[in-house]
Enzyme design. Structure first.
Site, PDB file in Angstrom:
ATOM      1  N   ARG A   1      66.725  31.734  41.898  1.00 54.85           N
ATOM      2  CA  ARG A   1      66.229  30.816  40.867  1.00 54.85           C
ATOM      3  C   ARG A   1      64.784  30.386  41.115  1.00 54.85           C
ATOM      4  NH1 ARG A   1      70.357  28.327  37.505  1.00 54.85           N
ATOM      5  NH2 ARG A   1      72.096  29.750  37.591  1.00 54.85           N
TER       6      ARG A   1
ATOM      7  N   ARG B   1      63.146  26.270  35.949  1.00 51.73           N
ATOM      8  CA  ARG B   1      62.743  24.925  35.568  1.00 51.73           C
ATOM      9  C   ARG B   1      61.935  24.147  36.602  1.00 51.73           C
ATOM     10  NH1 ARG B   1      68.505  23.174  33.434  1.00 51.73           N
ATOM     11  NH2 ARG B   1      68.990  24.612  35.121  1.00 51.73           N
TER      12      ARG B   1
ATOM     13  N   ASP C   1      70.073  36.271  32.992  1.00 50.67           N
ATOM     14  CA  ASP C   1      71.202  35.447  33.396  1.00 50.67           C
ATOM     15  C   ASP C   1      72.413  36.349  33.548  1.00 50.67           C
ATOM     16  OD1 ASP C   1      71.997  32.405  33.641  1.00 50.67           O
ATOM     17  OD2 ASP C   1      73.683  33.451  32.723  1.00 50.67           O
TER      18      ASP C   1
ATOM     19  N   TYR D   1      83.949  32.448  33.881  1.00 43.46           N
ATOM     20  CA  TYR D   1      83.368  31.899  32.642  1.00 43.46           C
ATOM     21  C   TYR D   1      84.139  32.368  31.411  1.00 43.46           C
ATOM     22  CZ  TYR D   1      79.337  30.063  35.139  1.00 43.46           C
ATOM     23  OH  TYR D   1      78.534  29.342  35.977  1.00 43.46           O
TER      24      TYR D   1
END
Ligand code: CP3
Length: 354
Positions: A37, A41, A86, A161
């Site tokens: 990552r 962000r 992703d 998921y």
């Protein structure tokens, strides 16, 4: 003629990079560093280019993908880039109705719960993800000697998921299928292994120099259940891409008790979270594998002195290893100060220069 002579020179530089040498357990000029990552962000330049563009939309725009992938390489001087995408992108690409909700994660509109639902998981073709091929082509030209890591979600983590319909702390629906309908479970994981393998092949054929399989949530499983119900599908993925000769990395969180079986699934490099020291992880994994890890990502909030003390602990514990790639024990947290990451890269490079 020029293309024939220039391309191999660059490939040699990538092949000879500290990161790929460490993956192959060869001597290195310094311990290579990258961060899971690292794109995202924590970087203001990422937040800027993502303004008004949904996460999954951004993953289908080659120019944006290339720019976001390059941002942390420029800023931190890390030893490898990780392709910006992703783990749910290949599922979206074959038509699963899912979205990534900010602050939540992947959400699946209609979870996969029955044998009939399996029919919604068709094979992935390179045409489904042509933007990946295009973005990697741009990236390999721009990265120069810096290797590009491709990645995918492992069958168990993807299944969690798909079955839960979103993030879960307990995985009760996924585990209910695993324990209660082992045949359906095995068929689902086998389908996902095929999709994952196809997605990794696209990335390698486009120019990725290594691949990482993220089984982020495998730590929820007992070793015997992992071995019986998950390992075969992950091993199928690693087998499918073994022939390319690019290093294969296997990572999960909370996997201290699973390091041995995860290593047996066939990867060349095993990722370690911060709960097990690197020397102990090496004993559990056994010989013949490089290790990647394992600074606690929250240490980055503790100030430079603490970061350096804890980073040195990781380097000391890994000093006897044949191949060590420095990383965090899990992804960079969004509120991390990017300067702390830049300083950490510099620290590891300086301390390990030989
Ligand atoms: O820099 C990199 O590492 C490459 C990019 C990357 C992303 N996701 C981008 C992303 C990678 C390698 C992933 C993998 C991924 N996605 C994993 C495995 C790694 C891990 O952390 O264990 C998992 C479990 C996911 C699923 C997922 N996607 C989650 C849990 C989230 C967070 C949701 C949130 O908002 O907190 C995402 C969204 C996501 N993937 C973001 C990014 C940059 C944030 C979305 C945004 O920026 O708008």
């Amino acid at each position: 003629m020029p293309t024939e002579t220039t391309a191999p020179v660059k490939n040699d530089a990538v092949r000879d990079s500290a990161f790929l040498r460490a993956c192959r357990r060869e001597p290195v000029p310094h311990t290579p560093v990258w961060f899971m990552r690292q794109a995202g962000r924590s970087l203001p330049e990422y937040r800027k280019v993502r303004e008004g563009i949904g996460m999954l939309d951004s993953c289908t725009r080659p120019d944006l993908v290339a720019e976001i992938t390059l941002q942390p390489v420029r800023r931190h001087r890390v030893d490898a880039a990780i392709y910006f995408s992703d783990i749910v992108v290949p599922l979206k690409a074959i038509g699963i109705d899912l979205d990534i909700k900010p602050g939540i994660g992947p959400v699946v509109e209609q979870p996969i719960r029955t044998r009939a639902d399996l029919g919604r998981l068709r094979d992935l073709t390179p045409e489904d993800v042509s933007y990946v091929t295009e973005a990697i082509g741009m990236l390999t030209r721009e990265l120069g000697p810096t290797p590009l890591i491709g990645f995918a979600g492992a069958p168990f983590t993807l299944a969690s998921y798909l079955i839960e319909g979103g993030p879960s702390r307990t995985y009760e629906n996924a585990k209910a299928m695993m324990y209660g309908d082992p045949e359906l479970w095995a068929d689902l994981l086998d389908r996902l292994a095929g999709i994952t393998a196809a997605f990794l092949k696209v990335q390698i054929e486009a120019g990725a120099s290594a691949v990482q399989l993220f089984d982020s949530w495998a730590g929820a499983l007992a070793p015997a259940d992992y071995r019986r119900s998950v390992l075969p599908a992950s091993a199928k993925v690693f087998d499918a891409v073994a022939g390319y000769g690019v290093p294969r990395i296997h990572f999960g969180v909370g996997t201290g008790e699973l390091l041995k079986p995860m290593a047996e699934a066939g990867a060349d490099v095993v990722g370690v979270d911060w709960r097990v020291p690197m020397d102990e992880a090496a004993r559990r994994v056994g010989p013949g594998k490089a290790l990647q890890g394992n600074l606690d990502p929250t240490v980055l909030f503790a100030g430079t002195e603490a970061v350096e003390t804890k980073a040195q602990e990781v380097l000391d514990a890994a000093a006897g290893l044949e191949g060590h790639i420095f990383n965090l024990g899990h992804g960079v947290m969004p509120s991390t100060d990017p300067d702390a990451l830049t300083r950490l890269v510099e620290y590891v490079h300086t301390r390990t220069a030989r």
